[in-house]
Motif scaffolding. Sequence first.
Motif: not given
Length: 475
Positions: A197-202, A298-302, A353-355
């Motif tokens: 995520k933009p600020d952390r890893v889960e 854009p705005e897809n999950r990879y 990753i979410d772009t």
Amino acid sequence: MATSRNPSPLPCAFLLISLLFSSSSALFSPSDNHLIACGSSSAATLEDHRVFQPDSTCGYSHLHSYGPKVSLSSVVDSSLLPSPLHGKARVFSRSASYEFHIKEKGAHLIRLHFYPFTSSEYELSSALFHVSAGEFSLLTNFSTSVPVLKEFIVQVDTDSISINFIPAEDNLFAFVNAIEVISAPRDLILDICSLVKPDRVEKFEGLSKQSFETLYRLNIGGLKVTPFNDSLWRTWLPENEVSVKFDAAESKIESFSGRINYLKYGASREVAPDNVYQTARVIGDSSHNMTWEFSLRPENRYLVRMHFCDVVSMALNEMYFNIYVNGYLVNKDLDLSHVTGQLASPYYIDFVIDTDNSGLLKITIGSSNISKTNWVHGLLNGLEIFKMNNTDAGLDGEIPISMLPEGIVRRGIGEFMMSLPCGFGFAILLVALFVLVMKWRTESRNSLAMSHLPSVALEGKSAKGGYQMVSKVEI
């Protein structure tokens, strides 16, 4: 002078037999291995020795077509074709499907070969169509003017799967040159990985139940790896053959000719072959990084898979490095020796990753602060990027009704029509039950009301000799 002796042939022969046995026993043998050459009248053998059977006589697949189907023979010199599969194609002016019997449920590799050649009747580059696996969309409004191989990893939980081809409009058509449906190894996609995520890893769970489309498969620092040298018959491209922005001015390429030490519960040859792990791009200066930048939807999950194998260090625990995704530190001071326990042992990391709306994805390998000057400051051997399904509908948007083959639509309508009598019967039963309940409630009210009214008995008999009860209402 001492005379030389010829070595005994027995140990050499024994060693050769042992090597051949160990090599053959390590080969992946999928339960489902369906290979068809579409539109062909004879089998096609590839350089990797795989044999694709013609779709007209193949015993493990069945072609359902709801309109004209055309087989095209190539008009170009067959020696100029990239593959024996590309000289023929099956063209559909209406929806059609290939049905494959499935022996082993679970993840399957689906590969679709498209080679848009031109014949006297069709120019395949003008085709525009949809492709689905069952009711799960793979490609929407697909068209190509260049040869392309589309690879997907799809969960199959039924005894059969249909690959459907549907023209996007009535006056258009679909085509395909070859199809592969192969059981994937159970360790190809594990269930747990990291979500960036933009600020952390889960922690991310349920990865093995997702579906994927392969976008990039790179042999970092190495040459092209063909299906002949890959146990899953994949192609790994070098960095200079794909449109990737690369920034590694101070990096260098290292190669390794020794044996790759595959661990029992680590990365297997089905995850990536020797050729990927035997080459690497390394950081030559601790003050520099290596970055690969990709432009994605854009705005897809990879799913991003990074392959590592320390084939450059002189001893254990002499390489530490950091991993960044879009500038965010996702793995600090990674020590491959710690996770593998030995050198030249493969290891990979998966990130989901979410772009954002830019669609940019940056993968960076950077040196660690605890790394020493004379050590290697980081490496990368291979890189894969897969598009993940965002919804249950598929990998390429929601499924329009036009994507469903006519057979499925007809079956759905037929089942609906067959269910109408049952539905009407059930509705009648509900109405009858409702009437009975209302009648019972009305009678119950009347009976209850009478039991609360004062009454007197008259001494007399009814016409039939019985006593007659009359009610007296008090006002």
